[in-house]
Design an enzyme around this catalytic site. Structure first.
Site, PDB file in Angstrom:
ATOM      1  N   VAL B  88       1.085  -1.325  -0.079  1.00  0.00           N
ATOM      2  CA  VAL B  88       0.026   0.163  -0.031  1.00  0.00           C
ATOM      3  C   VAL B  88       0.873   1.165  -0.045  1.00  0.00           C
ATOM      4  CG1 VAL B  88      -1.931  -1.027   1.035  1.00  0.00           C
ATOM      5  CG2 VAL B  88      -0.262  -0.075   2.397  1.00  0.00           C
ATOM      6  N   VAL B 130       4.096  -3.223   4.866  1.00  0.00           N
ATOM      7  CA  VAL B 130       4.573  -2.726   3.510  1.00  0.00           C
ATOM      8  C   VAL B 130       3.700  -3.510   2.449  1.00  0.00           C
ATOM      9  CG1 VAL B 130       6.991  -1.832   4.224  1.00  0.00           C
ATOM     10  CG2 VAL B 130       6.535  -4.319   3.807  1.00  0.00           C
ATOM     11  N   GLU B 131       2.923  -4.309   2.854  1.00  0.00           N
ATOM     12  CA  GLU B 131       2.041  -5.284   1.988  1.00  0.00           C
ATOM     13  C   GLU B 131       0.720  -4.474   2.149  1.00  0.00           C
ATOM     14  OE1 GLU B 131       2.726  -9.257   1.662  1.00  0.00           O
ATOM     15  OE2 GLU B 131       4.890  -8.986   2.516  1.00  0.00           O
ATOM     16  N   MET B 132      -0.250  -5.359   2.899  1.00  0.00           N
ATOM     17  CA  MET B 132      -1.696  -4.579   2.935  1.00  0.00           C
ATOM     18  C   MET B 132      -2.042  -3.899   3.949  1.00  0.00           C
ATOM     19  SD  MET B 132      -3.439  -8.156   1.809  1.00  0.00           S
ATOM     20  CE  MET B 132      -3.960  -8.468  -0.109  1.00  0.00           C
TER      21      MET B 132
END
Lengths: 1083, 330
Positions: B88, B130-132
């Site tokens: 994101v 650092v992902e969802m």
């Protein structure tokens, strides 16, 4: 009775529920769960073994596909999850010790899996080493034939090592490699190969060792032991459970046996109670049959359970229907058609019914229908046919008495009341309960004498009847009249047993008579004329007042219509309206002019009412009127006084205002112009002063007459006050019209007036303001004309002056300034300056006078002479004065803290402030707030403050003085007050006005005046201040007269507060004795 | 005449083949370290459908920008073909996204095996900042607005929309992503024609070099851990990579999970089933070509330099591992 029954049910119930729960304890802890757990353990053991087998295959390089071991790992992990899942069958279900064992086994499995992963990784490495070795030998063989044999030998040794796991073989391999390295160290081509070989073989040996070690470690993990501990613990737990289950079974058996015993006991008890119940039933049957009253009992369902012989006789037509088991409703249906009437004997509630049943055959039963505790019903019927007949007779008589329209009171021989009927209760106000047993005297008022009563009793004792009238007293105190007949009551033996009084309330009759008499008196004596006609308006009767007002006696008007009173002042419509109102509302009232017998016409206030009969038809008309001639005259006088000047008969100021407003309104509606002339007489004051007020008044009357003469009828002239007149020219066509009229007015007043045989000359000045040019409302029109008049006066006498643009600017300027002044306080535009006052004796600055300065952001410094009067007019002087007072005090306090402790500060208070409410309390509040020493505060007031000389002014001053402040009179000498007059006031200081100082010492008049003032003030113990001292001549002269204090530019002009300490230092500096120098220094 | 005989013979041969082929399946599998992919498990297809819609649902990310499919593009071999993935707000991830195909066969999930199965795996990206960068309560709150979705959950799960059930649906869908029917699998099952000579030669080299030691089983990997730099010093790998080891990155491998020193640089052996489609390679995505990947693997894992013609041969073999799936090759 209740508790044993409860226990009979409760105990077995408890026992049965206990047995059932016991059964479930045994049942539930068995079978299902155990099976689940056993299966889980079994599966785990199997998978554990499977994992061991796979790892053995892998570590012995038998298995290179890791999918089976991955599968096994996943499954064993899933089972392990179940083992320690709180929601599954094992964990947290047995006991904490067992949970610990579960956790231990789970962690062992986890260890095992981790170890297995390591074995997998290590096995892969070893396998690759073994795979590569033949290839490297092959490569070597291709480039170097000589060494390849040696390498082959090493490889053989290595493989042997793999087969036998011998350390000796491993050492041999290492040695052979070292040897090979040594032999080939010189040849660089071979060196690379040998080095590579060495690397891989060493690596391989190490990997092999690592794999062996890992497998060893894996086998060391005590999973089997831990599992068997777990399994054993579980088996132990199971064994215990089974044992406990056996205990429960035994207990179950015991309780069941007890319950059976209890059941037997209950059966026995039941049989006994059944026997006794049967006995009781028979006894009841016997009892019921022996009753005289009819009796029937219904059970809860409404079925007949029991009845007796009399019940059968009661309703003989029932015959065969009447048998045990018949439904109550059915029975009722059969009985009801034969009932002629049911009388509710007691208030009906749902349960108990006490009725009187009258059958169509004439029998009469007292019927009781009462619910039983069980929910059934009991019927009882008592035959009262005979007694009811007697009762009805009696009741009839009793009712006659109860409902009698006359009061009946029965007393015993002693006169104690035994009975009064409702009518008597109503008439006397007492209830039966209140009077029973008491003497009838309680009804009496004190109207009758004891003698009357004695006569009555004599007659009664003699057995005679007595008749008479009582004036009695109601319980609430009101009196009423009763005619009474009292007779004695005799029994069968002709003995007197009671007295009976039969009384009739005759109050209403008496009251009507009284009212009639009273009305007649009113009719006769009232001052208002009354006239009564029949429906056709023919006069029936009139009262004496009528005769008095109109002059007609009754004889002259009887039978005539009131038309003979009619004057011709009212129109026919007026009378038509009057009749309409009378017909519709039966009444009319209003003012009307009528004619007397002597033909004189007079106003009267007339009220006419139509009197209607019950059918709404008019019977009579009654007219009541009063002569209002006098009231009319008074009203006129009052109006005259309110609106007209008594002296000249002209409209006064009040009326002028109204007229002016009308004029403005008319002019605005009709779009025409109007003018207002403000006339002020010249020299009138002189006439008044010299010749007296009487002459002045005559003069004004003549002036009014002349002015009236000069203007049109439509125009208005009013006396505005004193010698001021205002003329309104309603319509003008041009300004010349206004100026011409003004000139005419001036001219007419220039002519001499004859007063006391002397020719008097006066004149007039006129200011003119025009509508709509100058102003559009009445007030400004007046103000503007007033202003213009003053201008005219300034230009000399006998002049007229139009209001003009210059004056408008003045007005506007003033308005703007006023606006700015309002804002100035909010915007903090004021500042205080201070001018030192020097003591001539020691040269010290004794005090300072605070002076307010206004610096407007656009206008710059505004003169106090401009804004102070304005502030006084607008009332802003009040907040401004408070501001000055507070800031001067604050400043004084600030200086005090700087060491100027002896410095007094003077503050000016104007008379307007006093009128606006400034007083000692306000001053005290500010003194307290700022914390100044009041002894160092000087309040300066002007002479005008005392002009009225009122007690309030003195009180006001005394209160201020009592705060401890000093009071000074400012600008002394300009007013009218004399020094001796000042003695009445608590004054400390006088300040001589600068006007007297400025011409000193040359002007002899001023010099002698100042000398006199100083001398007198000294004699009165007042301190003197000279204001406006500007040069040495003045100073020397004043010093010579021993004037105490000096204020003026000679020493210092007013300075801002922050400069003052420097100024004082300079003034008091001994090195600068010379005041002029100090002055220059400050400039 | 001769032609007609040949034509006829050909026909007979074809007909006999028709009967012979079914018989083939009854034969035993070839005995090889690699086994054919199992048939996709017969899982409840409705759950898989729901899982597929959730797999593509961006509401699982904090700013509704990213779904599972953002990094595991089913048409791109189940990866995003990036070194590291974008999360994101453009955040950069720290590890290379592995393929979602055949991931159900992996013995553990993530490069360091920190999840034991796909259900656990779903937690990782959801919470990773650092992902969802989201969390389950937030996701459930968002999904609760979706009436049809709630109804689907209510139909398939007794307790309706819960985090567990979302994970289960996604995992169910992922378990259906098996790429069977590859030429190699057909060969394993006895179809001798399924592999070309070159492919067979590549397979031989794959085995003789020792790649097979780790990349074996149905998933050709994915069932064990191995040290990065088994033979050679791992430091030289990081040196040639150009970026130093960062303990905050996944460079330490399983050590990040267990904290055991011996687990440093220990990684899950990745599956090679779709290796030809899932560049770049390694846990850090630092190697962009398969040639380079094979070269580095030989050097660090086997201690060998491998000639280019052998690399190419192995790649030809790896191509035969690619099977079929409607989402992979529509």
């Amino acid at each position: 009775m209740k508790s044993p029954r409860l226990s009979v049910f409760l105990v077995p119930l408890l026992a049965i529920s206990f047995v059932i729960s016991l059964f479930f304890v045994i049942y539930d802890s068995d079978l299902h769960l155990n099976k689940q757990r056993a299966n889980l353990l079994l599966d785990l053991q199997k998978l554990d073994g499977g994992l061991d087998r796979e790892i053995l295959l892998i570590s012995s390089l038998q298995q290179q596909n890791y999918d089976p071991v991955t599968q096994a790992t996943a499954e064993i992990r899933a089972l392990k999850g179940q083992l320690i899942d709180r929601h599954a069958s094992f964990y947290g279900q047995l006991n904490p010790a067992f949970d610990l064992k579960l956790s231990a086994y789970a962690s062992i499995i986890e260890d095992k899996i981790t170890q297995a992963e390591r074995v997998k990784t290590a096995a892969a490495i070893v396998r690759n080493g073994l795979n590569y070795l033949p290839q490297i030998i092959d490569d070597l063989h291709r480039i170097d034939h000589h060494n390849s044999d040696q390498v082959l030998m090493i490889a053989n040794q290595l493989y042997r090592h793999y087969i036998f796991h011998s350390t000796l073989d491993a050492d041999d391999v290492s040695q052979a490699i070292e040897q090979l390295k040594a032999d080939n160290s010189t040849n660089p081509d071979q060196h690379f190969f040998i080095r590579n070989l060495n690397l891989h073989i060493q690596g391989n040996l190490k990997a092999q060792q690592a794999l062996s070690q890992l497998h060893e470690d894996y086998l060391q993990i005590p999973s089997a032991k831990t599992f068997s501990q777990l399994h054993q613990a579980y088996r132990f737990h199971r064994a215990q459970e089974i044992k406990q289950g056996e205990h429960y079974s035994t207990l179950l058996l015991a309780i069941c046996s007890l319950l059976l015993l209890w059941l037997g006991f209950l059966f026995r008890k039941l049989a006994i109670s059944h026997q006794s119940a049967e006995k009781a039933r028979l006894r009841l049957r016997d009892g019921v049959d022996s009753l005289n009253e009819a009796f029937a009992l219904f059970d809860q369902a409404g079925n007949l359970v029991l009845f007796n012989e009399p019940f059968k006789h009661c309703y003989p037509w029932l015959k065969v229907d009447l048998k045990v088991g018949i439904n109550r409703q059915l029975l009722l249906n059969k009985i009801e058609p034969h009932i002629a009437q049911t009388i509710h004997a007691s208030p009906d509630n749902d349960n108990h019914r006490h009725n009187l049943q009258i059958l169509s055959n004439g029998h009469c039963y007292l019927s009781n229908e009462t619910p039983t505790a069980e929910g059934g019903e009991v019927w009882v019927r008592i035959d009262v046919t005979h007694s009811r007949h007697n009762q009805l007779e009696l009741r009839k008589l009793s009712r006659a008495l109860e409902q009698s329209p006359v009061s009946v009171v029965i007393t015993d021989l002693n006169g104690n009341i035994e009975y009064i009927n409702p009518r008597a209760e109503e008439t006397s106000g007492y209830t039966k309960a209140e009077v029973i047993g008491s003497n009838p005297r309680i009804f009496l008022s004190d109207y009758h004498s004891d003698n009357d009563y004695q006569q009555m009793w004599q007659a009664l004792h003699a057995g005679q009847e007595w008749q008479g009238i009582f004036r009695n007293k109601h319980k609430n105190g009101t009196l009423y009249w009763e005619s009474a007949t009292i007779s004695s009551l005799r029994n069968d033996a002709n003995e007197i047993t009671h007295y009976v009084a039969v009384k009739d309330d005759i109050s209403a009759k008496k009251q009507a008579e009284d009212e009639l008499r009273m009305n007649a008196a009113v009719f006769e004596t009232t001052r208002e004329g009354i006239l009564i006609t029949d429906a056709k308006s023919r006069i029936i009767s009139v009262n004496p007042a009528f005769t008095q007002i109109t002059g007609y006696p009754l004889e002259e008007v009887r039978g005539k219509t009131p038309n003979l009173l009619r004057s011709d002042q009212q129109t026919d419509e007026f009378y038509a309206d009057m009749w309409t109102s009378l017909n519709q509302h039966s009444q009319w009232s209003g003012e009307i002019w009528n004619k007397r017998k002597d033909q004189s016409v007079y106003p009267q206030w007339l009220s006419v009412s139509a009197i209607k009969n019950a059918q709404g038809k008019v019977q009579q008309y009654v007219a009541v009127f009063s002569d209002i001639t006098q009231r009319k005259q008074q009203e006129h006088k009052i109006r005259q006084q309110a609106n007209f000047d008594a002296l000249t008969g002209l409209p006064n100021r009040t009326m002028l205002k109204g007229e002016l407003q009308n004029t403005v309104l008319n002019a605005s509606n009709n779009q025409h112009c109007s003018a207002l002339l403000f006339v002020d007489l010249d020299r009138f004051k002189a006439v008044n002063d010299t010749m007296g007020h009487a002459v002045g008044d005559t003069l004004l009357q003549q002036v009014a007459k002349r002015l009236r003469h000069e203007i049109r009828d439509q125009d208005v002239i009013a006396r505005f006050g004193g010698d001021e007149f205002v003329v309104i020219l309603q319509t003008i066509h041009s300004t010349e019209h206004a100026s011409a009229t003004s000139q005419r007015l001036i001219d007419c007043l220039r002519e001499p007036f004859d007063l006391q045989e002397r020719e008097i000359y006066i004149g007039a000045s006129i200011g003119i303001s025009l509508y709509p040019e100058d102003s559009t409302n009445a007030d400004t029109m007046l103000r503007h004309a007033d202003m213009a008049m003053y201008k005219a006066k300034e230009r000399g006498r006998n002049q007229y002056q139009f209001f003009n643009a210059e004056m408008r600017d003045q007005v506007r300027n003033r308005t703007e300034l006023e606006q700015a002044l309002r804002l100035a306080l909010q915007n903090n535009e004021f500042e205080l300056y201070y001018q030192p006052i020097i003591n001539t004796r020691n040269g010290k600055v004794e005090s300072v006078e605070s002076l307010v300065r206004w610096s407007h952001p656009e206008r710059g410094i505004v003169s106090p002479a401009d804004f102070i009067p304005m502030a006084e007019e607008t009332g802003l002087i009040q907040p401004l004065g408070l501001w000055v007072f507070e800031h001067a005090c604050q400043q004084m306090q600030a200086w005090c803290e700087l060491g100027l402790t002896e410095l007094s500060v003077a503050i000016n208070i104007s008379s307007s402030q006093r009128h606006l409410g400034f007083n000692a309390a306000a001053a005290q509040a500010l003194i307290t707030k700022t914390g100044v020493n009041p002894n160092k505060l000087i309040i300066e007031i002007t002479e005008s403050m005392f002009l009225d000389g009122s007690e309030e002014a003195i009180t006001w001053l005394n209160e201020l003085k009592s705060l401890g402040v000093m009071l000074a009179i400012d600008d002394f000498g300009t007013g009218y007050s004399s020094l001796s007059y000042l003695k009445r006031f608590p004054i400390d200081k006088l300040k001589i006005d600068r006007a007297f100082v400025s011409d000193l010492p040359d002007d002899e008049d001023d010099a002698s005046l100042v000398k006199a003032i100083i001398a007198m003030s000294h004699s009165m113990g007042l301190t003197l201040v000279a204001e406006g001292v500007e040069n040495y001549e003045q100073l020397d002269y004043l010093k010579g007269l021993e004037c105490d204090l000096i204020q003026g530019y000679l020493y210092s002009k007013p300075v801002p507060a922050d400069q003052l300490p420097d100024v004082i230092r300079a003034l008091e500096d001994p090195a600068r004795k010379d005041a002029a120098e100090a002055y220059n220094f400050i400039i | 005449m001769v032609n007609r005989v040949v034509e006829r013979l050909r026909l007979y041969l074809f007909v006999s083949l028709l009967f012979w082929v079914p018989e083939l399946s009854a034969f035993d599998l070839r005995h090889e370290p690699i086994s054919p992919l199992p048939a996709a498990p017969t899982l409840p297809s409705q759950k898989a459908e729901l899982g597929e819609s959730l797999f593509h649902d961006v509401r699982l990310s904090q700013d509704n920008s990213i779904s599972c499919a953002s990094c595991h593009n089913l048409a791109k071999g189940g990866t995003d073909n990036q070194s590291v993935s974008h999360g994101v707000n453009g955040a950069l991830g720290s590890a290379n996204a592995p393929t979602v195909y055949n991931s159900a066969l992996n013995f553990m999930q993530f490069w360091d095996g920190r999840a034991l199965n796909l259900r656990e795996q779903a937690n990782g990206p959801v919470h990773n900042p650092v992902e969802m960068n989201s969390n389950w309560p937030e996701i459930i709150q968002k999904l609760s607005q979706d009436r049809p979705l709630i109804e689907s959950f209510a139909r398939l799960y007794p307790d309706g929309l819960t985090a567990d059930n979302i994970r289960d649906a996604i995992a169910t869908f992922e378990a259906s992503l098996l790429t069977g029917y590859s030429p190699f699998d057909r060969w394993l099952k006895g179809d001798a024609q399924a592999l070309s000579k070159q492919q067979l030669q590549g397979y031989r080299l794959f085995k003789s070099y020792g790649c097979i030691s780790c990349h074996q089983g149905a998933n050709v990997g994915g069932n064990m851990f191995a040290y990065l730099g088994t033979v050679n010093n791992v430091q030289s790998y990081f040196q040639q990579r150009g970026t130093p080891i960062n303990i905050n990155t996944p460079d330490y491998g399983r050590y990040n999970v267990t904290g055991e020193l011996e687990d440093k640089y220990l990684f899950k052996v990745p599956s090679l089933r779709l290796a030809v489609k899932t560049a770049p390679y390694f846990h850090d995505g630092s190697v962009s070509t398969l040639q380079e990947a094979i070269r580095l693997m030989a050097r660090y894992q086997l201690g060998r330099e491998i000639p280019d013609n052998h690399t190419e041969a192995i790649i030809i073999f790896l191509n035969s591992l690619v099977g079929e799936h409607p989402r992979l090759t529509p």
